[in-house]
Design a protein around this motif. Sequence first.
Motif, PDB file in Angstrom:
ATOM      1  N   LEU A 105      20.667  38.551 -59.686  1.00 55.97           N
ATOM      2  CA  LEU A 105      20.266  39.263 -58.473  1.00 55.97           C
ATOM      3  C   LEU A 105      20.599  40.742 -58.578  1.00 55.97           C
ATOM      4  O   LEU A 105      19.862  41.593 -58.100  1.00 55.97           O
ATOM      5  CB  LEU A 105      20.971  38.649 -57.265  1.00 55.97           C
ATOM      6  N   ARG A 106      21.735  41.035 -59.222  1.00 55.56           N
ATOM      7  CA  ARG A 106      22.109  42.444 -59.379  1.00 55.56           C
ATOM      8  C   ARG A 106      21.128  43.167 -60.292  1.00 55.56           C
ATOM      9  O   ARG A 106      20.936  44.364 -60.165  1.00 55.56           O
ATOM     10  CB  ARG A 106      23.525  42.550 -59.947  1.00 55.56           C
ATOM     11  N   ALA A 107      20.559  42.409 -61.260  1.00 52.33           N
ATOM     12  CA  ALA A 107      19.661  43.041 -62.219  1.00 52.33           C
ATOM     13  C   ALA A 107      18.276  43.285 -61.619  1.00 52.33           C
ATOM     14  O   ALA A 107      17.497  44.048 -62.145  1.00 52.33           O
ATOM     15  CB  ALA A 107      19.537  42.170 -63.466  1.00 52.33           C
TER      16      ALA A 107
ATOM     17  N   GLU B   2      19.216  42.705 -50.470  1.00 53.93           N
ATOM     18  CA  GLU B   2      19.588  41.992 -49.237  1.00 53.93           C
ATOM     19  C   GLU B   2      19.550  40.485 -49.429  1.00 53.93           C
ATOM     20  O   GLU B   2      20.435  39.758 -48.995  1.00 53.93           O
ATOM     21  CB  GLU B   2      18.646  42.384 -48.097  1.00 53.93           C
ATOM     22  N   ALA B   3      18.487  40.020 -50.104  1.00 54.54           N
ATOM     23  CA  ALA B   3      18.364  38.584 -50.370  1.00 54.54           C
ATOM     24  C   ALA B   3      19.557  38.109 -51.186  1.00 54.54           C
ATOM     25  O   ALA B   3      20.127  37.048 -50.927  1.00 54.54           O
ATOM     26  CB  ALA B   3      17.071  38.308 -51.119  1.00 54.54           C
ATOM     27  N   GLY B   4      19.963  38.922 -52.135  1.00 52.73           N
ATOM     28  CA  GLY B   4      21.099  38.570 -52.981  1.00 52.73           C
ATOM     29  C   GLY B   4      22.372  38.424 -52.178  1.00 52.73           C
ATOM     30  O   GLY B   4      23.123  37.461 -52.346  1.00 52.73           O
ATOM     31  N   VAL B   5      22.620  39.380 -51.283  1.00 57.57           N
ATOM     32  CA  VAL B   5      23.834  39.325 -50.466  1.00 57.57           C
ATOM     33  C   VAL B   5      23.842  38.062 -49.611  1.00 57.57           C
ATOM     34  O   VAL B   5      24.855  37.362 -49.512  1.00 57.57           O
ATOM     35  CB  VAL B   5      23.952  40.577 -49.576  1.00 57.57           C
TER      36      VAL B   5
ATOM     37  N   LEU C 145      22.473  35.271 -50.248  1.00 58.44           N
ATOM     38  CA  LEU C 145      22.753  34.117 -51.110  1.00 58.44           C
ATOM     39  C   LEU C 145      24.237  34.004 -51.413  1.00 58.44           C
ATOM     40  O   LEU C 145      24.835  32.926 -51.348  1.00 58.44           O
ATOM     41  CB  LEU C 145      21.972  34.269 -52.408  1.00 58.44           C
ATOM     42  N   ILE C 146      24.843  35.161 -51.730  1.00 63.26           N
ATOM     43  CA  ILE C 146      26.266  35.141 -52.079  1.00 63.26           C
ATOM     44  C   ILE C 146      27.098  34.694 -50.891  1.00 63.26           C
ATOM     45  O   ILE C 146      28.002  33.861 -51.005  1.00 63.26           O
ATOM     46  CB  ILE C 146      26.710  36.531 -52.575  1.00 63.26           C
TER      47      ILE C 146
ATOM     48  N   THR D  13      29.578  31.414 -50.610  1.00 65.32           N
ATOM     49  CA  THR D  13      31.015  31.470 -50.348  1.00 65.32           C
ATOM     50  C   THR D  13      31.365  30.788 -49.037  1.00 65.32           C
ATOM     51  O   THR D  13      32.501  30.384 -48.842  1.00 65.32           O
ATOM     52  CB  THR D  13      31.545  32.923 -50.307  1.00 65.32           C
ATOM     53  N   LEU D  14      30.407  30.656 -48.136  1.00 63.54           N
ATOM     54  CA  LEU D  14      30.732  30.047 -46.844  1.00 63.54           C
ATOM     55  C   LEU D  14      30.846  28.525 -46.930  1.00 63.54           C
ATOM     56  O   LEU D  14      31.560  27.919 -46.143  1.00 63.54           O
ATOM     57  CB  LEU D  14      29.690  30.425 -45.792  1.00 63.54           C
TER      58      LEU D  14
END
Lengths: 539, 331
Positions: free
Chosen positions: B142-144, B151-154, B156-157, B161-162
Amino acid sequence: MIRFNKVTLVYPYVQRTIFEDLSFEVPEGEFVLVMGDTGAGKSTLLKLMNGLVPHHTGGIFSGTIMVDGKDTALHKPRDLVDLIAIVGQNPALGFVTDTVEEELVFGMESLGVAPEVMRKRVEDMLDLLALTPLRQRKLSSLSGGEAQRVAIASVLTMNPKILLLDEPTSALDPIAAEEVLATLSRLVHDLGITVVIAEHKLERVLQFVDRVIYVRNEREVAVGFPQEILKDSTLAPPIVHLFRGLASEMSESEIPLTVRDARRQLGDLAAWLSPLQRHQPTITAEPILELENVAVNYGAKVALKNISVAISPGEIVAVMGRNGAGKSTLLSSIAGLRKLERGLVRVCGVDPQMLKGKELITKIGFIPQEASDLLYAQSVEEELRHSDNDNGVPSGTTSRLLARLLPDIDADVHPRDLSEGERLCLVLAIVLANNPPLLILDEPTRGLDYRAKDRLIAAIRECRDLKSAVIVASHDVELIAEIATRVIVLADGEIVADGPAGEILTSSPAFAPQVAKVLAPAQWLTVNEVLKSIGRSAP
Amino acid sequence: MVDVRTLHPLAWWSWGISLAIATSRAGNFWLLGGIILAAVIVTFSRRSDDPWANALSIGIKIACIALLLRMFIAILFSIPEQGKVLFTIPRIKLPQWLAGIFLGGDVTQERLQFVFLESLTIFALVVAIAAASSLANPKQTLRALPGVLHEAGVALIIATTLIPHFVMSVKRIRQARALRGDVEKFGFKKTLVPLFEEALERALILAESMEARGYGHKPKNGNPLLPTLAMFAGLFALLYSIISLVIGNSYQISLVLALSLIMFSLYLGNRNNSRTKYRPQKWGLRESFVLLMGVISIAFAGLSFTLLLAVLLFLVALAPIFVTSRERVLT
């Protein structure tokens, strides 16, 4: 640096005004403490400073708040991050990514800081906050103190001029708290950052701060030097209470705020105090709780090893130790919530794991760290009714108990809307309705102000007088000095010390209460003890 | 965080996708076997201890079930065919309205071979994609990707974690229930209400923390309308070309137009985006090598079969193993 001008804040649908017509100013480059009762609005005051209130929470707001010449009403908090940063009450809940290094860069990436600059700032912050060994760790594996330092680093990377912290040490053991506060103090002195913190445990922070904002009520906020404010504030750490109690004997009138100052001013007091005579209750009764060689593992990790303890009715036992030393595991094992690897637990002669439902609550009253977990009803009244039902006591019992702990409570309120202290009283009333012979409290003073703490102390003492045994795990040395008859110190899952409170508390610098530090080597623990011995009543 | 010894996540994906394309061109047991074997060897010798590294094991299980199911159905529902009959299952008469479907009957070798090859192709496809997803760190991937997709990546992360937090909350709340003397195992009101209250509170705290850390900070440059319009037009063109493909019209021109409009929109959005990346992983020689080998494997898979070709294809598919070492385990 921060200027409030006629600030008024009201939440719709709520009777109470939060703030009315507040005007004050916070100068640049100082370490500022916000103090006040629970519910006085300390957190709200911090959030007003960076605009989270009302931008994020809503509310009716008037007046102006200028931060470094910028009006917070015109700027969103996200656009002020390079000026003013905030770290919340429980930093672990605010983490966005999952490793330390990613967490540090999250803000900078949003701001579009150049990669080379980011790289350098990350290294600087890792050094400044001593986080280098943790850089690749998962955030979920951090201890409380580490998480707090990571949270501070993650906002400092954005180079703010002001740092706001909401109760940064409330969940930390004394050593970790000291570390965090020393770090903050260094930020003020070395980097010229203005640090504003809200905190209940004044004895921990007063020695570091330059200025105090005292929130008396919604209309009145006093700003001044700690000496001025503490001269007549109702909230005060034990040193100040001791000093006030002895004021007539003192020639100087400057209030001591640090242990060093107090020792200088009261140094010879220890000599002319009548020798300490503490009445150590002799326990003759059969132990109510017995642990024999108890060991508990979490996967490969050893949480408790070889714990053997016996506790009798009438004892108030404090369990102390670092974060992660095994305090909570010990308490939950006693309540039969953990599978033991080895050993035996007996409560009133029965294995607590065998106790279910009503049998359990008539033997053990357990208040977990998140006391509100025990609550599920939609109002206080409903909760009290459930409690009478669950406990099988005549209706109204719990409610009478609550009225004793907390005389003026609105029965229609949702339990979540109560303050931390009020909620604890409600939980206490529910747990004590059955008068269980063993009461266990896990970290009960988190977020409690002095008044709520006094209520808690009274409730625990009453319990002891009814011949119950009480076990309290806490980081709060002042609370423990006040109530405990016996202290058990855990480290790495083992008992490293077990003995009368006076002996254990005064023998270790980390766990010594302020009075003990001031009057060492005499083993005085609390202000009341000292004043009583010279025939004064407590302030 | 970034381990220099691992490949760029997009390189892993280029490898996985190349193998997937190669499998659909192969059509030969030996070639397919070579690809599957190479993908499995590379994955099991190079994957990390992270949770997503199990993707291949899960993928193989799913693919096995699909293969067996496909074979079973092929045997059960036979189509009358010429060829060598291996065995016969008693035929069951089906009602009139199911004419054309035969339950039971002769099972021929040719048919079994054909169905097995078909299923093996699907099997290899699943393995190739699963291999890439267990090797490429999803967060790094996602970072790449372009900053506009951040935003989509965040999201997902945060979601990943939740989930553990949620499990912990449920445990804690059930424990609290026991402490109140509740013997009921699961009560809707007594478990779910506190759980949802807590989840909501957590979400608010997180949102506040993100806001206070500059999330969503946008400097005012560029026109946000243009990339949005281009994206809409691109998606519309894509839809048009899909419909054309389905109903059999020519679709090539609209597809090219659609893709270029979407790319243009992403390009614009990315230029307006002021986000920067901390220690981005570099695309080096090793990554280019893996990409090249992926392309060669696609080319090889289209050639007519010889034993030498099968060996070569296997070696080419094994390429990443020669330029990486086992990932360091992060605590």
